[in-house]
Structures are given as structure tokens and as C-alpha cells.
Design a protein around this motif. Structure first.
Motif, short mmCIF file in Angstrom:
data_model
loop_
_atom_site.label_atom_id
_atom_site.label_comp_id
_atom_site.label_asym_id
_atom_site.label_seq_id
_atom_site.Cartn_x
_atom_site.Cartn_y
_atom_site.Cartn_z
N THR A 32 0.85 -1.19 0.00
CA THR A 32 0.00 0.00 0.00
C THR A 32 0.88 1.24 0.00
O THR A 32 1.88 1.29 0.71
CB THR A 32 -0.91 0.03 1.24
N ILE A 33 0.50 2.22 -0.80
CA ILE A 33 1.23 3.48 -0.88
C ILE A 33 0.32 4.59 -0.36
O ILE A 33 -0.84 4.68 -0.77
CB ILE A 33 1.65 3.78 -2.33
N ILE A 34 0.85 5.40 0.52
CA ILE A 34 0.15 6.60 0.99
C ILE A 34 0.87 7.79 0.36
O ILE A 34 2.05 8.00 0.62
CB ILE A 34 0.13 6.70 2.51
N ALA A 35 0.17 8.53 -0.49
CA ALA A 35 0.75 9.66 -1.20
C ALA A 35 0.19 10.96 -0.63
O ALA A 35 -1.02 11.17 -0.63
CB ALA A 35 0.43 9.57 -2.69
N MET A 36 1.07 11.82 -0.13
CA MET A 36 0.67 13.08 0.47
C MET A 36 1.12 14.22 -0.44
O MET A 36 2.30 14.57 -0.46
CB MET A 36 1.27 13.22 1.86
N TYR A 37 0.16 14.78 -1.21
CA TYR A 37 0.44 15.83 -2.19
C TYR A 37 -0.71 16.82 -2.25
O TYR A 37 -1.84 16.49 -1.90
CB TYR A 37 0.60 15.24 -3.60
N PRO A 38 -0.45 18.01 -2.79
CA PRO A 38 -1.52 18.98 -2.97
C PRO A 38 -2.50 18.57 -4.07
O PRO A 38 -3.69 18.80 -3.97
CB PRO A 38 -0.82 20.29 -3.35
N GLU A 39 -2.00 17.93 -5.14
CA GLU A 39 -2.85 17.45 -6.23
C GLU A 39 -2.76 15.94 -6.34
O GLU A 39 -1.78 15.34 -5.94
CB GLU A 39 -2.41 18.04 -7.59
N LYS A 40 -3.78 15.36 -6.94
CA LYS A 40 -3.80 13.90 -7.11
C LYS A 40 -2.63 13.48 -8.01
O LYS A 40 -2.54 13.90 -9.16
CB LYS A 40 -5.13 13.50 -7.75
N PRO A 41 -1.72 12.63 -7.52
CA PRO A 41 -0.55 12.24 -8.30
C PRO A 41 -0.87 11.18 -9.36
O PRO A 41 -1.74 10.33 -9.16
CB PRO A 41 0.42 11.69 -7.26
N ALA A 42 -0.15 11.25 -10.46
CA ALA A 42 -0.35 10.31 -11.56
C ALA A 42 0.01 8.88 -11.17
O ALA A 42 -0.52 7.93 -11.74
CB ALA A 42 0.48 10.74 -12.77
N LEU A 43 0.87 8.72 -10.19
CA LEU A 43 1.31 7.37 -9.83
C LEU A 43 0.17 6.51 -9.30
O LEU A 43 0.29 5.29 -9.26
CB LEU A 43 2.46 7.40 -8.83
N ILE A 44 -0.95 7.11 -8.93
CA ILE A 44 -2.08 6.33 -8.41
C ILE A 44 -2.54 5.30 -9.43
O ILE A 44 -2.67 4.12 -9.12
CB ILE A 44 -3.24 7.26 -8.00
N GLU A 45 -2.79 5.74 -10.65
CA GLU A 45 -3.24 4.81 -11.68
C GLU A 45 -2.16 3.81 -12.07
O GLU A 45 -2.45 2.64 -12.30
CB GLU A 45 -3.73 5.58 -12.91
N ASP A 46 -0.91 4.25 -12.11
CA ASP A 46 0.20 3.35 -12.44
C ASP A 46 0.29 2.21 -11.44
O ASP A 46 0.43 1.04 -11.81
CB ASP A 46 1.53 4.10 -12.46
N MET A 47 0.22 2.52 -10.17
CA MET A 47 0.37 1.51 -9.12
C MET A 47 -0.84 0.59 -9.04
O MET A 47 -0.71 -0.59 -8.74
CB MET A 47 0.61 2.18 -7.76
#
Length: 69
Positions: A32-47
């Protein structure tokens, strides 16, 4: 085993591909990856393509210390 990786600095983390490309060899491992960013990161779909769960937490980097808590 459940591995959780938290990313808060960059929206692109090349070494994650190395891990997730090998997950099929370890069926007992959930990643599981927790991504903390201001905008939705592209890596979500990749992962997701590798079967990883990605949780996006929107936060303001200007308030980095309090925003991460």
C-alpha cells in the motif's frame, strides 16, 4: 505481510516500479502506498495496474509539519 510506503516529497518515485514489478513473485505480500500531495498524483493509476492500493491524502506543503500530522 503488509508493506506501507509513505511518499510526501515527490509525485514521481521511480524506485517504486522496481518493487511493484516483483510483487507477483510474492503472493503473500500486500503493498500500500500513501501519497501526500496537494494534487492527485499520476502514480495512483500506475500503481493500481500492479494491484497496489494507493491512498491519496491532500495536504498543503506550505504547512508541511502540521499537515503531515
Amino acid at each position: 505481510m503488509h508493506v506501507v510506503h509513505v511518499i510526501a516529497n515527490n509525485s514521481s518515485v521511480p524506485y517504486l516500479n522496481w518493487f511493484v514489478e516483483r510483487l507477483d513473485k510474492y503472493p503473500g505480500v500486500k503493498f500500500t502506498i500513501i501519497a501526500m500531495y496537494p494534487e492527485k498524483p499520476a502514480l495512483i493509476e500506475d500503481m493500481k495496474g500492479y494491484g497496489c492500493e494507493v491512498i491519496w491524502i491532500k495536504f498543503d506543503p506550505a504547512n508541511r509539519k502540521s499537515g503531515m500530522i
